[in-house]
Design an enzyme around this catalytic site. Sequence first.
Site, mmCIF file in Angstrom:
data_model
loop_
_atom_site.group_PDB
_atom_site.id
_atom_site.type_symbol
_atom_site.label_atom_id
_atom_site.label_comp_id
_atom_site.label_asym_id
_atom_site.label_seq_id
_atom_site.Cartn_x
_atom_site.Cartn_y
_atom_site.Cartn_z
ATOM 1 N N HIS A 1 -10.563 -2.448 -5.737
ATOM 2 C CA HIS A 1 -9.607 -3.030 -6.789
ATOM 3 C C HIS A 1 -9.983 -4.097 -7.439
ATOM 4 C CE1 HIS A 1 -6.507 0.148 -6.144
ATOM 5 N NE2 HIS A 1 -6.594 0.060 -5.039
ATOM 6 N N ASP B 1 -9.704 7.950 -2.359
ATOM 7 C CA ASP B 1 -8.461 6.997 -1.893
ATOM 8 C C ASP B 1 -7.456 7.140 -2.753
ATOM 9 O OD1 ASP B 1 -7.443 5.374 -0.176
ATOM 10 O OD2 ASP B 1 -8.771 3.436 -0.639
ATOM 11 N N HIS C 1 -5.315 5.483 -4.472
ATOM 12 C CA HIS C 1 -4.755 4.586 -5.876
ATOM 13 C C HIS C 1 -6.106 4.438 -6.775
ATOM 14 C CE1 HIS C 1 -2.371 2.751 -2.715
ATOM 15 N NE2 HIS C 1 -1.543 3.558 -3.471
#
Length: 379
Positions: free
Chosen positions: A142, A179, A181
């Site tokens: 992220h 994953d 997200h």
Amino acid sequence: MVQTGLMYHENFNWHNPCDGALIFPAAYSKWVELKSYYDDVNRIRQSFNLLNRSGFIDDLIPLEPRKATREELLYFHSPQYIDKLKTLSDAEGGEVGPFAYVGKGSYDIISLAVGGDLAALDAVMDGKVTNAFCLQRPPGAHAEKDHGYGFCIVNNFNIMANYAQKKYGLKRIMIIDWDCHYKNGIHEAWYNDPEVLYIETHQTGTFGRNSSHDKDAENVGEGDGRGYNIPIPMPAGTGDLGHIKAFEEIIVPIADQYKPELVIVVAGFAANIFDPLGGQQITATGYKKLTEIVKGIADRNCEGRLVAVMEGGAGSYMPFCVSKVLEGLSGKKSVVEDLITVDCGFGGFINPNTANAVSIDQANQIEKVKRVQSEFWKL
């Protein structure tokens, strides 16, 4: 003969970002009780301990990490951000982005983790191992160019892709992400670039629609990168069979047309059935099947060259998921059963071969992605 490498170091457990609970640092509210912070110091140690206790670790080739250089960290991040990380780490730590903290000494630990990923990539590219799994923290996917996000501090995946381009001259790198997200940090780096194909499944509706963690199928990339960004939004509650269907009907045919020279897996486990933050239903057995599918892509297209790197996920069930992924990579069988199949007097908790049938909304989402991507790929 397949040889699977394992990159791990005890120091990864010593990254201590902050006190808090779930995703919330204590600094965000005076009412946060200081327990159960998602990325705590034991998050990956349990997985290593299971591999060790079961003896499965003896079937894996140990890969020694080394520290990434500042130049390597700058393959994606700004000098100002790396300087900030070093300054905070040398002091008492602090916030580097929303829900993202470093602790005292974190810079050296993160450098070792990123360098370990690069060492694993080298081992795969040099043929010392067929594939590799990097059991590490903190996560990174992220993280954006000049700040962290959601436990992620340094974007090791973008650095790995850049490293593979610079050192080995690769032109077709495939990042596969199972994953929970969507990874805004990977999106930022490659959204208009055809040399890295980002394809992923994520739980839709977890955050505000079209937030950085929830992208519609229409987010296909820009410019030369159109068709090389492939989000597969999956409804909450999607289990093994829904994800397997998405992999077999979308990811496999696209991969075999793209013909990657290297496969990098964002091996997070926040979509596992017991994860405290996610709402998906993947079992450890399901992760093994997804791994076998991805390994097949690498076997057919790039002599098996695959590096899987630990990302999100937490809880006592996650080590079973990690163990099953390593079974899928190595082709070897651990003595560890998938915990939810253990007979507890009335049969297993769940039969992963029959549970979580593909629902209408899951099938509709998969068909939507296929329609969107059919502009670029034969599906």
